[in-house]
Motif scaffolding. Structure first.
Motif, short mmCIF file in Angstrom:
data_model
loop_
_atom_site.label_atom_id
_atom_site.label_comp_id
_atom_site.label_asym_id
_atom_site.label_seq_id
_atom_site.Cartn_x
_atom_site.Cartn_y
_atom_site.Cartn_z
N TRP A 132 0.75 -1.28 -0.07
CA TRP A 132 -0.06 -0.01 -0.05
C TRP A 132 1.02 1.28 0.05
CZ3 TRP A 132 -4.56 -1.65 -1.22
CH2 TRP A 132 -4.98 -2.68 -0.75
N LEU A 141 -3.73 6.03 6.71
CA LEU A 141 -5.06 5.26 6.65
C LEU A 141 -4.85 3.91 6.84
CD1 LEU A 141 -6.13 6.67 2.83
CD2 LEU A 141 -7.13 7.32 5.11
N TYR A 142 -3.69 3.30 7.04
CA TYR A 142 -3.63 1.74 7.35
C TYR A 142 -3.49 2.00 8.92
CZ TYR A 142 -1.04 -2.69 7.83
OH TYR A 142 -0.93 -3.73 8.19
N CYS A 143 -2.84 2.96 9.43
CA CYS A 143 -2.86 3.15 11.01
C CYS A 143 -4.21 3.19 11.56
CB CYS A 143 -1.79 4.05 11.44
SG CYS A 143 -0.06 3.78 11.13
N ARG A 144 -5.02 3.96 10.96
CA ARG A 144 -6.51 4.17 11.38
C ARG A 144 -7.26 2.82 11.32
NH1 ARG A 144 -10.18 9.08 9.95
NH2 ARG A 144 -11.24 7.90 11.60
N LYS A 145 -7.06 2.19 10.17
CA LYS A 145 -7.46 1.02 10.03
C LYS A 145 -7.38 -0.29 11.02
CE LYS A 145 -8.68 -2.61 6.66
NZ LYS A 145 -8.33 -3.04 5.24
N LYS A 146 -6.07 -0.20 11.22
CA LYS A 146 -5.44 -1.19 12.34
C LYS A 146 -5.32 -0.81 13.58
CE LYS A 146 -4.56 -4.16 9.04
NZ LYS A 146 -5.09 -5.70 8.81
N GLY A 147 -5.79 0.57 13.86
CA GLY A 147 -5.59 0.78 15.50
C GLY A 147 -4.21 1.09 15.74
#
Length: 272
Positions: A50, A111-117
């Motif tokens: 990504w 965006l990845y960090c938001r999705k994975k917490g």
């Protein structure tokens, strides 16, 4: 120097191979950083596609929006790219802007960090040294494409540029500063400093500090190297890359100092 080779009907462009190798080495270094923080290295390899895709798209968009002066003189402008989509995606011919790569990769990471917490600031710190390493490796793609060379010079380490790759006003000059090499070495030093600072001052740094250091060190070096560049990207009479580097370096330095002012909250320090 050849910049591609063929395997049957498939043409492999060295520029792309070098970019991919840089991305893999960056991920490897980030995975090493993750282990020291007691996190799973699998997260790095999971996010790599990504970040790589977003980084390449961002880098190409930046190039399309800020083409160098020599291309503009040949009619290869932003409007040209918008009306010639096949040329717009031909990244194997060069034309990837690092500012766009960082912005695109940062957006994908957020965006990845938001999705994975995950904590975005912490992950920017993890990735920053690897990002510098990827840039150091990726600049050699400019070497195989004979681009990103500096002013003419007679220094012993000057590089020969084929006439077809020289700017029209320098057709009779053969040797130039290896600007790509200067930036590659600078990025390796940046990587080493970020790794050292992360360990040396781990009890004093806050999450996001290492990335802020990257946003100071790289832009400062790039700002001064732009003075050697023969083919800057003009916008409203300014070298857009050099101007942007100055703004980023100054704002990041102010941000870093502000975070460590007296009375600031020390609870967000890096552990591990």
């Amino acid at each position: 120097m050849p910049n591609s080779f063929s395997i049957g009907p498939i043409t492999i462009h060295l520029y792309g191979v070098i970019i991919m190798f840089g991305a893999i080495m960056a991920a490897w270094l980030s995975a090493c950083q993750v282990k020291q923080r007691n996190l799973s290295p699998d997260l790095v390899w999971d996010m790599l596609p990504w970040l790589l895709i977003a980084g390449v798209i961002g880098a190409r968009v930046w190039h399309i929006l800020t083409p160098p002066a020599s291309m503009v003189e040949r009619g290869i402008t932003t409007w040209y790219y918008l009306t010639h989509p096949l040329d717009a995606i031909a990244i194997w011919n060069g034309g990837l802007g690092i500012p766009g790569a960082v912005m695109g990769g940062a957006l994908a990471l957020y965006l990845y960090c938001r999705k994975k917490g995950l904590i975005f600031a912490e992950w920017t710190d993890i990735i920053a040294p690897g990002l510098a390493l990827a840039q150091a490796i990726g600049r050699w793609g400019n070497f195989v494409n004979q681009e990103l060379y500096g002013a003419p010079t007679n220094l012993p380490w000057a590089i020969f540029i084929d006439p077809v790759h020289r700017l029209p006003e320098f057709k009779d000059i053969a040797y130039y500063h290896p600007l790509f090499l200067y930036e590659s070495i600078y990025n390796l030093l940046n990587m080493a400093f970020l790794l050292w600072a992360g360990r040396k001052f781990s009890n004093r740094l806050k999450k996001g500090d290492i990335f802020l250091m990257y946003l100071i060190i790289y832009p400062v070096g790039r700002f001064f190297l732009e003075f050697l560049r023969l083919d800057p990207s003009p916008l409203a009479g300014l070298n857009v890359n050099q101007t942007l580097m100055a703004v980023i370096a100054i704002s990041s330095a102010v941000g870093l100092l502000w975070r460590h002012r007296k009375g600031s909250n020390p609870s967000q320090t890096i552990s591990g």
